[in-house]
Design a protein around this motif. Structure first.
Motif: not given
Length: 403
Positions: A22-28, A39-61
């Motif tokens: 879904t669309a990220p919340p207004h403060d992201i 950039q962080l993944m490139h610089d630190a040689h991180v192969t894969g990453l999953g990112l979830a953001v929760i706002r007010d108890g709701r998965v938004v990203y």
């Protein structure tokens, strides 16, 4: 190999977008967040990453970055199966609190009253024969890591890995914090042997079904094979993905970004628990004074984390952030670095799932990018930023060097 991994990661990062996000919340700022992660993944040689953001108890990203499989050049996605590692412990503890809420489990009762025979009578726990301190063990003590056991019996303090290591008490139960997978697995044993429960069914019925976690399981499922993350070590070497066939409450769970984000959102909302039970689940029962979490014993004490009131509750770490109470749980194994961090008042969370042993080195910066200043105890968790390796040798208090 590292150079190849880095090159392919850069080539694919932009295209490895999340599924069904879904669309990220207004403060992201989506573009800024993506740029920061890339950039962080490139610089630190991180192969894969999953990112979830929760706002007010709701998965938004939800978003997958990098690769789940370098050899096949397959992207990390929101429904990619990853190894949850010790995130399993927090999930199991939350399910167990549901039993407490229903009066089916007494948190402070001795396990002696829950088992049909004395604990040392079972072959797996025969090492405790002659030491009556096992009778002091309670569900709370097993789940807040104050058992007095080592992390696992084969990892005895100050010794090399010993497959024949003996289970023993290193201090009296309840006296202090010392992270112990043994304690979590003993809680599973008590439920299964003493209460006649099946922990796989417990997790499925209380968490996986009600919280929409269709690709989560306590053991490997063949249908995971079409979209599964391969683990990678610090040098980019492929480690594979273990197909675990035995249920272990301390860490056998496979899950996905989508699934565990739903669970984290449910946790920060308190879903499935009465207000009283939710408050009990969050309540710290032991303060933590060790310099770092691992090794579990033998670390000197410190006051560095007193300012945030670092402690442990029912299967989760607890501290006071600038935004009020916060809870967290990590998951760590070779080729699997995970973190869930939630702020209770705002009900905002971040979930990070990586298939790289380098993942933890970017967690401080990723937490800042999503939640801002949290005062999370990064040093205590051994989350040393990739660009400050020297900090590993110099303990620091939360909020002194990192957000």
């Amino acid at each position: 190999m590292r150079g190849f991994v880095s090159f392919v990661v850069l080539a694919m990062l932009a295209g490895c977008v999340h599924q069904g996000a879904t669309a990220p919340p207004h403060d992201i700022d989506r573009a800024a967040l993506d740029a920061r992660a890339t950039q962080l993944m490139h610089d630190a040689h991180v192969t894969g990453l999953g990112l979830a953001v929760i706002r007010d108890g709701r998965v938004v990203y939800l978003k997958g970055y990098g690769m789940r499989d370098v050899a096949q050049q397959l992207p990390m996605q929101a429904d990619t199966v990853v190894y949850g590692a010790s995130l399993t412990k927090a999930a199991f503890a939350y399910a167990a609190m549901g039993l407490v809420d229903e009066g089916k489990l007494a948190p402070d009762a001795s396990i002696a009253g829950m088992l049909p025979k004395p604990l040392p009578s079972y072959e797996k726990y025969a090492d405790l024969a002659g030491d009556e301190r096992w009778r002091k063990l309670t569900p709370r003590i097993l789940l807040d890591h104050t058992t007095g056991f080592a992390n696992f019996r084969y990892l005895q303090p100050g010794k090399d890995y010993d497959p024949n290591g003996k289970l023993m008490f290193y201090f009296n139960p309840g006296a202090r914090f010392a992270y112990s997978g043994e304690g979590i697995n003993l809680m599973q044993f008590v439920l299964e042997e003493g209460e006649g429960m099946d922990v796989a069914s417990l997790m499925h019925d209380r968490l996986f079904v009600p919280f929409d976690m269709p690709r989560s399981s306590m053991t490997w499922r063949d249908d995971f094979s079409g979209n599964v993350a391969i683990g990678y070590d610090e040098n980019g070497k492929a480690l594979g993905h273990k197909q675990r066939g035995s249920v272990r409450a301390a860490g056998s769970m496979d899950t996905t970004l989508h699934d565990y984000a739903n669970l984290a959102a449910a946790m920060v909302r308190g879903d499935g628990l009465s207000p009283a039970a939710y408050k009990a689940w969050l309540a710290p029962s032991i303060r933590i004074h060790s310099v770092q979490q691992f090794p579990t014993m033998g670390m000197p004490d410190t006051t560095d984390n007193d300012g945030i009131g670092l402690g442990y509750a029912w299967g989760i770490g607890r501290f006071e952030s600038p935004d009020g109470p916060a809870f967290f749980k990590e998951g760590h194994d070779d080729g699997a670095n995970n973190l869930m961090l939630c702020l209770v008042r705002s009900r905002n969370c971040v979930l990070l799932l990586s298939n790289s042993s380098n993942g933890e080195s970017i967690f401080p910066a990723m937490v800042e990018a999503v939640l801002g200043k949290t005062c999370f105890p990064f040093y205590w968790n051994s989350y040393i930023p990739y660009d400050h390796p020297e900090w590993r040798k110099e303990p620091f208090a939360p909020c002194t060097r990192l957000p």
